[in-house]
Motif scaffolding. Structure first.
Motif, mmCIF file in Angstrom:
data_model
loop_
_atom_site.group_PDB
_atom_site.id
_atom_site.type_symbol
_atom_site.label_atom_id
_atom_site.label_comp_id
_atom_site.label_asym_id
_atom_site.label_seq_id
_atom_site.Cartn_x
_atom_site.Cartn_y
_atom_site.Cartn_z
ATOM 1 N N VAL A 22 0.853 -1.180 0.000
ATOM 2 C CA VAL A 22 0.000 0.000 0.000
ATOM 3 C C VAL A 22 0.892 1.235 0.000
ATOM 4 O O VAL A 22 1.946 1.254 0.636
ATOM 5 C CB VAL A 22 -0.907 -0.022 1.262
ATOM 6 N N VAL A 29 -1.979 1.501 -4.348
ATOM 7 C CA VAL A 29 -0.867 0.591 -4.088
ATOM 8 C C VAL A 29 0.330 1.027 -4.919
ATOM 9 O O VAL A 29 0.198 1.744 -5.912
ATOM 10 C CB VAL A 29 -1.229 -0.882 -4.396
ATOM 11 N N VAL A 228 -5.860 0.959 2.475
ATOM 12 C CA VAL A 228 -5.010 0.600 3.628
ATOM 13 C C VAL A 228 -4.762 -0.894 3.665
ATOM 14 O O VAL A 228 -5.394 -1.667 2.947
ATOM 15 C CB VAL A 228 -5.660 1.053 4.965
ATOM 16 N N ASP A 229 -3.834 -1.293 4.531
ATOM 17 C CA ASP A 229 -3.570 -2.719 4.719
ATOM 18 C C ASP A 229 -4.750 -3.372 5.418
ATOM 19 O O ASP A 229 -5.405 -2.747 6.250
ATOM 20 C CB ASP A 229 -2.326 -2.916 5.595
#
Lengths: 255, 330
Positions: A22, A29, A228-229
């Protein structure tokens, strides 16, 4: 059935084996310097068209890709696999992440007007956005029948019989041509482009276009607020034997 | 939930709260369990929730849908034209119901059924469909995953009508009973001569459905052939579990395609997932990493599956699985 013209779509995506990261600004990404390849489902789409050509059901395969200048590499791969000519609809690098299925379907709709194919084959989903929409959108725009998640396609006079992979098993449908279908992974096993074919592909034509020239507004409808992750799953323990495993599962109330 | 910043959109829905239509997935007599999760997502939007049941013989399914609490009204579209619920016909009925009722949101399951039909409607309405949401932040802001679940994306749509497929595992299932929606027959005037449903070859099983089972035992390439899956079926029967598979096992022909768990197969989140002979490729993890408890049995101690398993057993599955079968009563 004498010689259909097929339009096949392909997309340049981050290679399926790459571990994506990310971006620090949380807006997408990281793509710079990362290995890209043709979307795996699109390989199945091209392969199916090439097989139909080998069976003399198809007489011409036009491959199109929407994306930055590097999308030409993806088109070259398709040409090396056996497509006859290519169309590159170029969007500026950096904006391609916001090129969404509705816009892509509109672009393909214009290409269909131009090329007048009898059949459009796309990949079921792109492994980056995981949307699984473009085939359905395009079919709806053209008012053509659709055959999504296709794992077997058989052509006969003016129609296709398609086996689809559905949640409970398989389903057979028949659609009249012209139609839009999406290739699933088990449709076929895509060939590797051989070196002689890669060399031959360099001589095949790639026409360049832009969404503007096609009269398509590609302004995204979906605004990405952040990326986001996912929550990280911690690895647990190794257990030494089945007895311990069964005990643990009983403790947890699973058994 | 309405935002404090209400968006004034120039559309027939000016100033209205959300109103939602759920496309019900069914087999004529029963409502598919995933629809209950989609109904929960619908109720999160606030505003009335209606449902559409379409098919060639669907009175029973319609009656079942009317019992789901949270649904106020069920439209029933019954016609031979809807045989096999082909996308061309169902989307035409959806368009008709939409044009008469002006919903702000239309939801369907993130299943092959929902994904096949809903985006086609996006073309007719000129709106961007949103696939597989895992959360509702507001009536125009949603969360979904990308890159096989390796990144989570929050997006906001500017379209006045939201077409959304819902990932069932991300929402609680609504109750199946207790509601009493009204039903209304829809006149179906669909003229579809371009597609025809021929037949379905459904896997028949007494075991729980893979998509909604509490316990799933999955086999991968390590099983080596289809016959070896028998021991997984035996173990599954002892545990009341469903059986799934990795893409490798399906590609190799060990099991039918509807068992596939993964990015391009089924996304599941059972209480217990036991991965047998599965290495744990990213694409497989995408389909099961939200399971509550993950067990992995693999003879390769370095297999990536052990990075997500709660309990990992490094052992030969051909030894371990029979041992498990023997140590479980039932």
């Amino acid at each position: 059935m004498s010689g259909l013209r097929v339009l096949v779509g392909c997309k340049r995506v981050i290679d399926y084996a790459v571990k994506i990261r990310v971006r620090p600004d949380s807006l997408g990404v990281v793509t710079d310097g990362v290995k890209h390849s043709m979307n795996p489902f699109d390989e199945n789409a091209i392969e199916e068209a090439v097989r139909m050509k080998q069976k003399k059901v198809v007489k011409e395969i036009v491959v199109a890709s929407c994306g930055p200048s590097q999308s030409q590499e993806t088109i070259r791969t398709a040409l090396a696999m056996g497509a006859d000519r290519g169309i590159h609809v170029e969007v500026p690098a950096g904006t391609d992440a916001n090129l969404q299925p509705l816009a892509v379907a509109k672009i393909f709709s214009k290409l269909v007007e131009k090329e007048k194919p009898d059949l459009v084959i796309l990949g079921k989903q792109a492994i980056d956005d995981d949307a699984n929409q473009t085939t359905q959108l395009l079919a709806g725009m053209l008012d053509w029948p659709q055959g999504t998640m296709a794992s077997v396609v058989n052509a006969s006079d003016g129609s296709l019989t398609i086996t689809r992979e559905i949640d409970g098993g398989l389903e057979d449908i028949s659609v009249s041509l012209p139609a839009v279908i999406s290739a699933d992974l088990r449709l076929n096993e895509p060939r590797y482009a051989t070196l002689p074919n890669i060399m031959k592909a360099k001589k095949k034509k790639i026409e360049k276009m832009t969404p503007d020239k096609l009269g398509v507004d590609i302004t995204p409808r979906l605004k990405i607020l952040n990326v986001v992750d996912p929550p990280v799953r911690q690895a647990g323990d190794k257990v030494p034997d089945v007895t311990t495993l069964v005990e643990k599962l009983k403790e947890k109330g699973h058994l | 939930m309405m935002l404090h910043t209400v968006r004034r959109l120039v559309s027939p829905t000016l100033g209205r709260f959300a109103s939602t239509l759920v496309l019900v997935e069914h087999d004529g007599s029963a409502v598919n369990p995933a629809t209950l999760n989609t109904v929960t997502a619908a109720s999160r939007l606030g505003g009335p929730v209606h449902a559409l049941v379409a098919g060639d013989a669907c009175q029973e399914a319609a009656a079942a849908a009317a019992k789901i609490p949270g649904i106020e009204k069920v439209f029933v579209a019954e016609s031979d034209a809807l045989k096999g619920q082909v996308a061309e016909a169902v989307s035409a009925v959806l368009l008709d119901v939409q044009s008469k009722n002006n919903y702000s949101h239309i939801l369907a399951n993130g299943t092959v059924f929902g994904k096949n039909i809903l985006p086609r409607l996006g073309a007719k309405l000129d709106v961007a469909p949103i696939s597989d949401i895992v959360d509702v932040k507001s009536e125009n802001t949603f969360v979904r995953t990308i890159y096989a679940g390796n990144a989570v994306q929050t997006l906001e749509t500017v379209d006045p009508i939201k077409l959304i497929t819902v990932r069932g595992t991300a929402f609680e299932a609504a109750e199946a009973e207790g509601g009493s929606a009204s039903t209304e027959a829809v006149e179906v005037a669909v003229d579809n001569d371009k597609s025809k449903w021929l037949e379905a070859k459904l896997s028949k099983s007494d075991r729980p459905e893979l998509a909604s089972a509490n316990i799933v035992i999955s086999g991968g390439r390590g099983l080596k052939n289809g016959e070896n899956f028998e021991m997984l079926y035996t173990l599954a029967d002892k545990m009341g579990a469903a059986v799934g598979a990795s893409r490798a096992a399906v590609d190799a022909g060990y099991v039918p395609s509807d068992l596939q768990v993964g990015q391009t197969g089924k996304m599941i989140a059972p209480d217990l997932y036991i991965a047998v002979g599965i290495s744990g490729a990213i694409q497989h993890l995408a389909g099961m990493k939200d399971s509550k408890t993950i067990v992995a049995i693999n003879k390769d101690a370095e297999a990536p599956i052990f990075q997500v398993s709660d309990y990992g057993l490094v052992d030969d599955l051909f030894k371990a699985v029979p041992e498990m079968i023997n140590s479980i009563e039932g």
